[in-house]
Design a protein around this motif. Structure first.
Motif, PDB file in Angstrom:
ATOM      1  N   ALA A   5       6.588   7.779 -10.046  1.00 48.49           N
ATOM      2  CA  ALA A   5       6.174   7.573  -8.656  1.00 48.49           C
ATOM      3  C   ALA A   5       6.447   8.843  -7.867  1.00 48.49           C
ATOM      4  O   ALA A   5       7.426   9.549  -8.117  1.00 48.49           O
ATOM      5  N   SER A   6       5.564   9.137  -6.918  1.00 52.07           N
ATOM      6  CA  SER A   6       5.750  10.289  -6.034  1.00 52.07           C
ATOM      7  C   SER A   6       6.001   9.804  -4.617  1.00 52.07           C
ATOM      8  O   SER A   6       5.396   8.832  -4.163  1.00 52.07           O
ATOM      9  N   LEU A   7       6.897  10.495  -3.925  1.00 50.05           N
ATOM     10  CA  LEU A   7       7.223  10.167  -2.534  1.00 50.05           C
ATOM     11  C   LEU A   7       6.870  11.378  -1.675  1.00 50.05           C
ATOM     12  O   LEU A   7       7.353  12.487  -1.913  1.00 50.05           O
ATOM     13  N   THR A   8       6.017  11.151  -0.677  1.00 51.28           N
ATOM     14  CA  THR A   8       5.543  12.232   0.197  1.00 51.28           C
ATOM     15  C   THR A   8       5.974  11.954   1.629  1.00 51.28           C
ATOM     16  O   THR A   8       5.935  10.805   2.087  1.00 51.28           O
ATOM     17  N   THR A   9       6.378  13.013   2.320  1.00 54.19           N
ATOM     18  CA  THR A   9       6.777  12.907   3.716  1.00 54.19           C
ATOM     19  C   THR A   9       5.805  13.686   4.586  1.00 54.19           C
ATOM     20  O   THR A   9       5.425  14.817   4.249  1.00 54.19           O
ATOM     21  N   LYS A  10       5.418  13.086   5.707  1.00 53.36           N
ATOM     22  CA  LYS A  10       4.511  13.748   6.646  1.00 53.36           C
ATOM     23  C   LYS A  10       5.027  13.554   8.066  1.00 53.36           C
ATOM     24  O   LYS A  10       5.415  12.453   8.452  1.00 53.36           O
ATOM     25  N   LEU A  11       5.039  14.633   8.830  1.00 51.80           N
ATOM     26  CA  LEU A  11       5.446  14.567  10.229  1.00 51.80           C
ATOM     27  C   LEU A  11       4.287  14.031  11.062  1.00 51.80           C
ATOM     28  O   LEU A  11       3.210  14.635  11.105  1.00 51.80           O
ATOM     29  N   LEU A  12       4.503  12.900  11.726  1.00 47.55           N
ATOM     30  CA  LEU A  12       3.446  12.285  12.529  1.00 47.55           C
ATOM     31  C   LEU A  12       3.498  12.729  13.983  1.00 47.55           C
ATOM     32  O   LEU A  12       2.469  13.045  14.580  1.00 47.55           O
ATOM     33  N   ASP A  13       4.693  12.733  14.568  1.00 50.43           N
ATOM     34  CA  ASP A  13       4.846  13.079  15.982  1.00 50.43           C
ATOM     35  C   ASP A  13       6.059  13.981  16.149  1.00 50.43           C
ATOM     36  O   ASP A  13       7.076  13.818  15.449  1.00 50.43           O
ATOM     37  N   PHE A  14       5.932  14.914  17.076  1.00 45.36           N
ATOM     38  CA  PHE A  14       7.016  15.861  17.346  1.00 45.36           C
ATOM     39  C   PHE A  14       7.089  16.096  18.847  1.00 45.36           C
ATOM     40  O   PHE A  14       6.066  16.228  19.523  1.00 45.36           O
ATOM     41  N   GLU A  15       8.318  16.149  19.338  1.00 48.64           N
ATOM     42  CA  GLU A  15       8.528  16.426  20.756  1.00 48.64           C
ATOM     43  C   GLU A  15       9.860  17.136  20.921  1.00 48.64           C
ATOM     44  O   GLU A  15      10.872  16.719  20.361  1.00 48.64           O
ATOM     45  N   GLU A  50       6.114   9.746   8.314  1.00 49.89           N
ATOM     46  CA  GLU A  50       5.443   8.782   7.455  1.00 49.89           C
ATOM     47  C   GLU A  50       5.855   9.068   6.006  1.00 49.89           C
ATOM     48  O   GLU A  50       5.763  10.208   5.540  1.00 49.89           O
ATOM     49  N   PHE A  51       6.315   8.025   5.318  1.00 48.86           N
ATOM     50  CA  PHE A  51       6.618   8.107   3.885  1.00 48.86           C
ATOM     51  C   PHE A  51       5.529   7.353   3.129  1.00 48.86           C
ATOM     52  O   PHE A  51       5.250   6.191   3.446  1.00 48.86           O
ATOM     53  N   THR A  52       4.945   8.010   2.143  1.00 46.83           N
ATOM     54  CA  THR A  52       3.947   7.353   1.300  1.00 46.83           C
ATOM     55  C   THR A  52       4.365   7.473  -0.157  1.00 46.83           C
ATOM     56  O   THR A  52       4.900   8.508  -0.581  1.00 46.83           O
ATOM     57  N   ASN A  57       0.813  -1.215   0.000  1.00 44.34           N
ATOM     58  CA  ASN A  57       0.000   0.000   0.000  1.00 44.34           C
ATOM     59  C   ASN A  57       0.849   1.270   0.000  1.00 44.34           C
ATOM     60  O   ASN A  57       0.305   2.384   0.108  1.00 44.34           O
ATOM     61  N   GLY A  58       2.168   1.118  -0.112  1.00 38.84           N
ATOM     62  CA  GLY A  58       3.049   2.260  -0.248  1.00 38.84           C
ATOM     63  C   GLY A  58       3.117   3.154   0.972  1.00 38.84           C
ATOM     64  O   GLY A  58       3.038   4.379   0.852  1.00 38.84           O
ATOM     65  N   ARG A  59       3.303   2.572   2.171  1.00 40.20           N
ATOM     66  CA  ARG A  59       3.342   3.381   3.403  1.00 40.20           C
ATOM     67  C   ARG A  59       4.410   2.840   4.345  1.00 40.20           C
ATOM     68  O   ARG A  59       4.445   1.640   4.622  1.00 40.20           O
ATOM     69  N   GLU A 119       9.277  18.456   7.476  1.00 42.53           N
ATOM     70  CA  GLU A 119       8.951  17.473   6.433  1.00 42.53           C
ATOM     71  C   GLU A 119       9.841  17.643   5.204  1.00 42.53           C
ATOM     72  O   GLU A 119      10.351  16.669   4.643  1.00 42.53           O
ATOM     73  N   VAL A 120      10.029  18.889   4.778  1.00 40.95           N
ATOM     74  CA  VAL A 120      10.862  19.146   3.607  1.00 40.95           C
ATOM     75  C   VAL A 120      12.322  18.803   3.896  1.00 40.95           C
ATOM     76  O   VAL A 120      13.023  18.247   3.041  1.00 40.95           O
ATOM     77  N   ALA A 121      12.782  19.109   5.104  1.00 43.08           N
ATOM     78  CA  ALA A 121      14.181  18.846   5.453  1.00 43.08           C
ATOM     79  C   ALA A 121      14.497  17.357   5.386  1.00 43.08           C
ATOM     80  O   ALA A 121      15.528  16.952   4.819  1.00 43.08           O
ATOM     81  N   ILE A 122      13.618  16.509   5.928  1.00 41.70           N
ATOM     82  CA  ILE A 122      13.895  15.075   5.922  1.00 41.70           C
ATOM     83  C   ILE A 122      13.747  14.513   4.517  1.00 41.70           C
ATOM     84  O   ILE A 122      14.503  13.607   4.103  1.00 41.70           O
ATOM     85  N   LEU A 123      12.804  15.049   3.719  1.00 40.84           N
ATOM     86  CA  LEU A 123      12.644  14.591   2.342  1.00 40.84           C
ATOM     87  C   LEU A 123      13.876  14.955   1.516  1.00 40.84           C
ATOM     88  O   LEU A 123      14.346  14.147   0.702  1.00 40.84           O
ATOM     89  N   ASN A 124      14.412  16.152   1.706  1.00 44.87           N
ATOM     90  CA  ASN A 124      15.619  16.554   0.982  1.00 44.87           C
ATOM     91  C   ASN A 124      16.809  15.677   1.340  1.00 44.87           C
ATOM     92  O   ASN A 124      17.664  15.390   0.500  1.00 44.87           O
ATOM     93  N   GLN A 125      16.876  15.247   2.593  1.00 49.36           N
ATOM     94  CA  GLN A 125      17.957  14.346   2.994  1.00 49.36           C
ATOM     95  C   GLN A 125      17.825  12.996   2.295  1.00 49.36           C
ATOM     96  O   GLN A 125      18.823  12.401   1.880  1.00 49.36           O
TER      97      GLN A 125
END
Length: 370
Positions: free
Chosen positions: A188-198, A176-178, A139-141, A218-224
């Motif tokens: 194919a597209s790869l999307t990054t979403k921040l789920l939890d932050f502390e 989360e990477f989808t 399911n690409g997650r 989200e952008v910082a981790i995707l760029n990495q």
């Protein structure tokens, strides 16, 4: 008295240093008196008079339903916007999207695009010692475990006379990477979403993060991830280039149709690009090619000045100038090379034996010109 003067001077220097802090560089400068401003009442016009027309050029619009009303004063970030960097060949970003997403197009047919992307994501997580919480490839997650970063930050509550205004801050994030793959499998597209932050600063622990900071994370981790993917591609290309330049042994054999063929002791993905170098060295011009089917359409221009000169020492030429075809096919760790005329009729054993020595000599040569 000198000691008192030195102490006062030191305090002044520390105070001036604090005026140009990292926090100041990330927030708007100037006065925040506008936060105390009150909205003026509209002009009351008597009923017997016409209401004057007012210009609306500088009217401030109402906040939208999803606007963050806490972003005022020093809480308004003035740093540059977070942008996705599509460094990988064939990658791009879609205009107008607010998500941290990058789109990849297939440029390398050696493996499926979705497998190449997921392998890169997993390799990136392994490099940073971050575990995988859940991975549903079908399911690409993929959900990561915690990324933990410790850094020195300025303490906003620190008094001006404090000897040190830096505190250790621990930031923890789960992402989360989808992946969404087009039906043809080549985009194919790869999307990054921040789920939890502390975030913990000293004794203070907070899980609050505004929309702008969330996108930046989200952008910082995707760029990495993208940079790691590009590094892997460059590393693989360097390794493949070394393999292509390295000589390969060959032997007489047969293809899958039991036709006489030269069997090269190398994988198809290495033999295919090396064949282009070998054919050029032997006096062939490649007119057309189809890697997916292993076909090469070539023209032989004669080998009097090349490696095949010794083939024409007799009065009768062993290979006439003209058009020919070659068929390459993988055989596990080996690759069969079938020589054919321009009507796709394979060379017989005698014709192939006549050209084998010169072909194998060039194929086994190291450091062919690229």
């Amino acid at each position: 008295m000198n000691k008192s003067l030195a102490l006062v001077s030191g305090l002044v220097v520390m105070s001036l240093t604090g005026c140009s802090s990292q926090l100041d560089n990330q927030t708007a400068s100037g006065s925040y008196d506008y936060l105390k401003a009150q909205q003026n009442k509209p002009i009351d016009t008597p009923a017997s008079l016409d209401k004057p027309e007012f210009a609306r050029d500088h009217e401030i619009p109402e906040l939208g339903d999803g606007a963050d009303s806490t972003l005022v004063g020093r809480k308004v970030p003035v740093t540059s916007p977070a942008l996705v960097h599509p460094l990988v060949a064939g990658s791009h970003v879609e205009e107008g999207t607010r998500d941290a997403v990058v789109v990849f197009d297939q440029v390398d047919d050696r493996q499926p695009l979705n497998k190449a992307i997921w392998d890169s994501v997993l390799s990136f997580l392994d490099k940073h010692d971050v575990a995988v919480n859940t991975f549903d490839k079908e399911n690409g997650r993929l959900v990561t475990d915690w990324f933990v970063v410790s850094e020195e930050l300025e303490d906003e509550d620190s008094p001006w006379y404090a000897l040190s205004d830096d505190i250790t801050a621990d930031r923890k994030r789960r992402f989360e990477f989808t992946m969404a793959v087009k039906p043809h499998g080549r985009t194919a597209s790869l999307t990054t979403k921040l789920l939890d932050f502390e975030e913990q600063r000293g004794d203070k622990v907070s899980s609050n993060i505004n929309e702008l900071e969330q996108r930046r994370e989200e952008v910082a981790i995707l760029n990495q991830v993208i940079a790691h993917y590009e590094y892997q591609i460059q590393l693989d290309n360097t390794r493949r280039l070394a393999e292509i330049r390295q000589g390969l042994d060959s032997e007489m054999g047969f293809n899958s149709a039991d036709e006489p063929a030269i069997v090269v002791l190398g994988k198809y993905d290495v033999v295919w690009p090396r064949m282009l170098l070998v054919l050029r060295k032997l006096g062939f011009d490649v007119k057309d090619l189809d890697k997916s089917n292993g076909l090469l359409f070539v023209t032989y221009n004669g080998g009097d000045e090349g490696w095949w000169g010794n083939l024409f020492s007799s009065d009768e030429e062993l290979l006439e100038e003209g058009d020919y075809r070659l068929k390459l096919a993988p055989q596990g760790e080996r690759t069969s090379v079938t020589f054919m005329n321009d009507e796709s009729v394979a060379f017989d054993a005698k014709q192939l034996t006549d050209i084998y020595d010169s072909f194998s000599q060039v194929m086994s040569q190291d450091n062919l010109d690229i």
